[in-house]
Scaffold this motif. Structure first.
Motif, mmCIF file in Angstrom:
data_model
loop_
_atom_site.group_PDB
_atom_site.id
_atom_site.type_symbol
_atom_site.label_atom_id
_atom_site.label_comp_id
_atom_site.label_asym_id
_atom_site.label_seq_id
_atom_site.Cartn_x
_atom_site.Cartn_y
_atom_site.Cartn_z
ATOM 1 N N UNK A 125 27.958 44.402 -5.160
ATOM 2 C CA UNK A 125 29.520 44.092 -4.656
ATOM 3 C C UNK A 125 29.744 44.832 -3.464
ATOM 4 N N UNK A 126 29.009 45.675 -3.109
ATOM 5 C CA UNK A 126 29.268 46.995 -1.925
ATOM 6 C C UNK A 126 29.315 46.137 -0.846
ATOM 7 N N UNK A 127 30.177 46.442 0.306
ATOM 8 C CA UNK A 127 30.384 45.612 1.458
ATOM 9 C C UNK A 127 29.311 45.952 2.263
ATOM 10 N N UNK A 128 28.615 45.338 3.158
ATOM 11 C CA UNK A 128 27.847 45.707 4.229
ATOM 12 C C UNK A 128 28.379 45.302 5.556
ATOM 13 N N UNK A 129 28.206 46.236 6.489
ATOM 14 C CA UNK A 129 28.684 46.150 7.916
ATOM 15 C C UNK A 129 27.868 46.225 8.918
ATOM 16 N N UNK A 130 28.179 45.719 10.246
ATOM 17 C CA UNK A 130 27.260 46.093 11.105
ATOM 18 C C UNK A 130 27.885 47.385 11.903
ATOM 19 N N UNK A 131 27.082 47.606 12.898
ATOM 20 C CA UNK A 131 27.644 49.011 13.524
ATOM 21 C C UNK A 131 28.767 48.872 14.321
ATOM 22 N N UNK A 132 29.370 47.601 14.685
ATOM 23 C CA UNK A 132 30.677 47.602 15.191
ATOM 24 C C UNK A 132 31.799 47.475 14.118
ATOM 25 N N UNK A 133 31.429 47.510 12.930
ATOM 26 C CA UNK A 133 32.233 47.427 11.805
ATOM 27 C C UNK A 133 32.613 46.189 11.239
ATOM 28 N N UNK B 241 28.525 40.781 4.734
ATOM 29 C CA UNK B 241 28.435 40.266 3.592
ATOM 30 C C UNK B 241 28.768 41.586 2.356
ATOM 31 N N UNK B 242 28.064 41.386 1.199
ATOM 32 C CA UNK B 242 28.231 42.491 0.289
ATOM 33 C C UNK B 242 26.597 42.358 -0.535
ATOM 34 N N UNK B 243 26.457 43.519 -1.207
ATOM 35 C CA UNK B 243 24.991 43.545 -1.983
ATOM 36 C C UNK B 243 25.390 42.671 -3.084
ATOM 37 N N UNK B 244 24.499 41.805 -3.311
ATOM 38 C CA UNK B 244 24.415 40.972 -4.429
ATOM 39 C C UNK B 244 23.547 41.587 -5.650
ATOM 40 N N UNK B 245 22.350 42.149 -5.057
ATOM 41 C CA UNK B 245 21.482 42.740 -6.409
ATOM 42 C C UNK B 245 20.424 43.526 -5.639
ATOM 43 N N UNK B 246 19.609 44.454 -6.270
ATOM 44 C CA UNK B 246 18.781 45.101 -5.718
ATOM 45 C C UNK B 246 17.211 44.612 -6.307
ATOM 46 N N UNK C 262 13.090 48.403 -3.283
ATOM 47 C CA UNK C 262 12.862 47.758 -2.051
ATOM 48 C C UNK C 262 13.544 46.955 -1.018
ATOM 49 N N UNK C 263 14.376 46.247 -1.656
ATOM 50 C CA UNK C 263 15.605 45.492 -0.907
ATOM 51 C C UNK C 263 16.778 45.582 -1.572
ATOM 52 N N UNK C 264 17.645 45.431 -0.811
ATOM 53 C CA UNK C 264 18.965 45.156 -1.251
ATOM 54 C C UNK C 264 19.323 43.760 -0.566
ATOM 55 N N UNK C 265 19.483 43.008 -1.749
ATOM 56 C CA UNK C 265 19.867 41.400 -1.207
ATOM 57 C C UNK C 265 21.355 41.120 -1.091
ATOM 58 N N UNK C 266 21.641 40.685 0.157
ATOM 59 C CA UNK C 266 22.923 40.590 0.593
ATOM 60 C C UNK C 266 23.436 39.141 0.461
ATOM 61 N N UNK C 267 24.548 38.986 0.167
ATOM 62 C CA UNK C 267 25.101 37.583 0.212
ATOM 63 C C UNK C 267 25.800 37.466 1.574
#
Length: 130
Positions: free
Chosen positions: A32-40, A44-49, A59-64
């Motif tokens: 559920x943690x947000x994922x941002x690009x370098x520009x802010x 999306x957010x992390x769905x699962x690992x 190995x992977x953070x699967x982002x929605x």
């Protein structure tokens, strides 16, 4: 000081005292943690690992990404090492924009890939991790 592992599993319903330290975080907090690009810009957010069974490494953070109310949503496995936690944003940052992300390896709900060698090479190749 050694970590006391005794009775952690013998206490059903009890949680650990801490789910985050300076160097560790519970997977429950990552989902559920947000994922941002370098520009802010929020991507999306992390769905699962996805964790290696034998070595225990993430190995992977699967982002929605994309979609509205789950319709048209895609899932993007990001190599764990392309993410950096940004305390100012309160989420992970990745050097990726939305246009490039649209061409990244992804899948739809219910169509999760096998994560075999071929798929891992495809992901690694896209993110420059081969």
């Amino acid at each position: 000081m050694a970590f006391d592992q005794t009775n952690i599993l013998d206490r059903p319903g009890e949680s650990l005292d801490h789910d985050e330290t300076d160097g560790l975080i519970s997977s429950e907090k990552v989902d559920g943690t947000a994922v941002y690009n370098r520009q802010g810009e929020r991507l999306g957010s992390i769905h699962h690992l996805m964790v290696g069974k034998r070595d225990g490494r993430v190995r992977y953070a699967v982002m929605n990404f994309g979609g509205i109310l789950g319709i048209g949503e895609r899932y993007h496995p990001l190599p764990w090492d392309v993410l950096t936690y940004d305390t100012d944003m309160g989420g992970y940052s990745v050097d990726l924009d939305k246009e490039r992300l649209e061409g990244a390896p992804s899948f739809e709900r219910g169509q999760e890939p096998a994560y075999d060698r071929v798929y891992a090479e495809r992901i690694g190749g896209f993110y420059g991790r081969i």
